[in-house]
Design a protein around this motif. Structure first.
Motif, PDB file in Angstrom:
ATOM      1  N   UNK A 155      -0.527  -2.871  -8.397  1.00 14.21           N
ATOM      2  CA  UNK A 155      -0.302  -1.493  -8.859  1.00 14.21           C
ATOM      3  C   UNK A 155       1.188  -1.151  -8.802  1.00 14.21           C
ATOM      4  N   UNK A 156       1.802  -1.453  -7.647  1.00  7.22           N
ATOM      5  CA  UNK A 156       3.216  -1.103  -7.468  1.00  7.22           C
ATOM      6  C   UNK A 156       4.088  -1.858  -8.462  1.00  7.22           C
TER       7      UNK A 156
ATOM      8  N   UNK B  56      10.679   7.371  -9.381  1.00  5.75           N
ATOM      9  CA  UNK B  56      11.420   8.461  -8.726  1.00  5.75           C
ATOM     10  C   UNK B  56      12.917   8.202  -8.570  1.00  5.75           C
TER      11      UNK B  56
ATOM     12  N   UNK C 230       3.962  -0.460 -11.911  1.00  7.52           N
ATOM     13  CA  UNK C 230       4.665   0.817 -12.055  1.00  7.52           C
ATOM     14  C   UNK C 230       6.177   0.654 -11.948  1.00  7.52           C
TER      15      UNK C 230
ATOM     16  N   UNK D  50      -2.713  -3.468  -4.165  1.00 11.45           N
ATOM     17  CA  UNK D  50      -1.594  -2.526  -4.231  1.00 11.45           C
ATOM     18  C   UNK D  50      -0.277  -3.165  -4.660  1.00 11.45           C
TER      19      UNK D  50
ATOM     20  N   UNK E 199      10.954   4.585  -2.381  1.00 13.26           N
ATOM     21  CA  UNK E 199      10.156   5.082  -3.525  1.00 13.26           C
ATOM     22  C   UNK E 199      10.239   6.591  -3.709  1.00 13.26           C
TER      23      UNK E 199
ATOM     24  N   UNK F 250       0.831  -1.211   0.000  1.00 15.71           N
ATOM     25  CA  UNK F 250       0.000   0.000   0.000  1.00 15.71           C
ATOM     26  C   UNK F 250       0.865   1.261   0.000  1.00 15.71           C
ATOM     27  N   UNK F 251       1.867   1.304   0.866  1.00 18.33           N
ATOM     28  CA  UNK F 251       2.736   2.479   0.958  1.00 18.33           C
ATOM     29  C   UNK F 251       3.507   2.681  -0.352  1.00 18.33           C
ATOM     30  N   UNK F 252       4.053   1.596  -0.890  1.00 19.84           N
ATOM     31  CA  UNK F 252       4.835   1.694  -2.129  1.00 19.84           C
ATOM     32  C   UNK F 252       3.963   2.203  -3.271  1.00 19.84           C
ATOM     33  N   UNK F 253       2.802   1.576  -3.459  1.00 23.43           N
ATOM     34  CA  UNK F 253       1.925   1.964  -4.568  1.00 23.43           C
ATOM     35  C   UNK F 253       1.436   3.399  -4.398  1.00 23.43           C
ATOM     36  N   UNK F 254       1.138   3.768  -3.160  1.00 23.58           N
ATOM     37  CA  UNK F 254       0.627   5.112  -2.909  1.00 23.58           C
ATOM     38  C   UNK F 254       1.685   6.171  -3.219  1.00 23.58           C
ATOM     39  N   UNK F 255       2.929   5.924  -2.824  1.00 20.02           N
ATOM     40  CA  UNK F 255       4.006   6.868  -3.141  1.00 20.02           C
ATOM     41  C   UNK F 255       4.194   6.978  -4.653  1.00 20.02           C
ATOM     42  N   UNK F 256       4.173   5.843  -5.338  1.00 23.85           N
ATOM     43  CA  UNK F 256       4.389   5.850  -6.785  1.00 23.85           C
ATOM     44  C   UNK F 256       3.235   6.535  -7.508  1.00 23.85           C
ATOM     45  N   UNK F 257       2.013   6.249  -7.074  1.00 24.17           N
ATOM     46  CA  UNK F 257       0.841   6.880  -7.691  1.00 24.17           C
ATOM     47  C   UNK F 257       0.882   8.389  -7.499  1.00 24.17           C
TER      48      UNK F 257
ATOM     49  N   UNK G  56     -10.240   6.412  -1.273  1.00 26.63           N
ATOM     50  CA  UNK G  56      -8.806   6.080  -1.162  1.00 26.63           C
ATOM     51  C   UNK G  56      -7.979   7.334  -0.870  1.00 26.63           C
TER      52      UNK G  56
END
Lengths: 171, 171
Positions: free
Chosen positions: B144-145, B161, B148, B141, B67, A17-24, B17
């Motif tokens: 998603x991650x 990043x 990406x 997630x 990230x 969740x944290x990884x995907x959220x930062x990337x998004x 979200x």
């Protein structure tokens, strides 16, 4: 106190969740910086105003809608006002009741930027989810948000950003 | 171009979200600021180092794990180094191969702070999820991650990043 460490499964979920959220957030910020010269938060401020009656909201309500502190909102609105995208009207009797209104130019920027933003969100997130996962996403996060915000019976605590008087160094 | 606007369901999921994520990040940042005088990102840097062999990582790998861009990491590490929590060793032959190492003081801060942090994450997030939802969270997630970030067959693009040379004004 017994520490309730996260289980393996919870740790995996948390990290994903944290990884995907930062990337998004990074990808969305970059797309909006490129297309409209503003980060996601600023875009959200314009979008929230565009949906309000007469494209206008009290600053306190706008802070609640964007889930940020009033001081952070004030900073963003000052910049958006300088760019001519928002007009701010202070209530002469009550400083806290000042309003922010989307200008025609702000609406034009929003209309021009929205397609690219939506395409980014769709291609990075929704194109990769099944219809069932979209429902799961809503169920999970609406539950979390509601619990943190409170509801009619159990109002939001003073701890939510928009009710906080002063903010930390990072707000 | 036909604009693929979000459906009602997708909009609801997206807003839930974003709202929950802002509130979670705000609450976690405040707890960590209060307990350790640092935001979540800085804590994550220490936590990642603590799990590495000899508590040490190349700066580029540390940026990938957290990230973020290398410039943002450099900024954070400089501050953590000043506080004595990280030691940085530049490789004299290759500037990009410099290492960050968690100091004993950094490890002590992490050990002192971890229980409160985990309790916050658990009480705000995992206590409100069913075991099935924890799995859904990970499934959604991690997909998603991974998409990406790329994988062995399709390596991460230069757009993530930590591979970006320069960063925007917000990084």
């Amino acid at each position: 106190m017994t520490i309730r460490w996260l289980t393996e499964k919870e740790q995996r979920a948390w990290r994903a969740y944290i990884a995907a959220t930062h990337l998004l957030e990074d990808a969305i910020d970059r797309q909006l910086q490129q297309d409209a010269g503003m980060p996601h938060l600023y875009y959200s401020i314009l979008a929230n105003l565009s949906e309000a009656p007469e494209r206008s909201l009290r600053m306190t309500d706008l802070a609640e809608k964007t889930k940020i502190t009033r001081s952070r909102l004030t900073y963003a609105v000052t910049r958006l006002e300088k760019d001519g995208l928002i007009r701010r009207e202070d209530c002469q009797w009550d400083k806290r009741s000042s309003f922010a209104t989307l200008t025609d130019e702000g609406m034009a920027v929003l209309e021009r930027t929205a397609p690219g933003h939506v395409e980014t969100v769709r291609s990075l997130l929704f194109d990769r989810l099944t219809p069932r996962q979209v429902e799961q996403l809503e169920e999970i996060f609406s539950g979390i948000a509601e619990a943190m915000e409170g509801d009619d019976e159990r109002p939001a605590s003073d701890d939510v950003p928009w009710r906080r008087r002063s903010s930390g160094p990072c707000s």
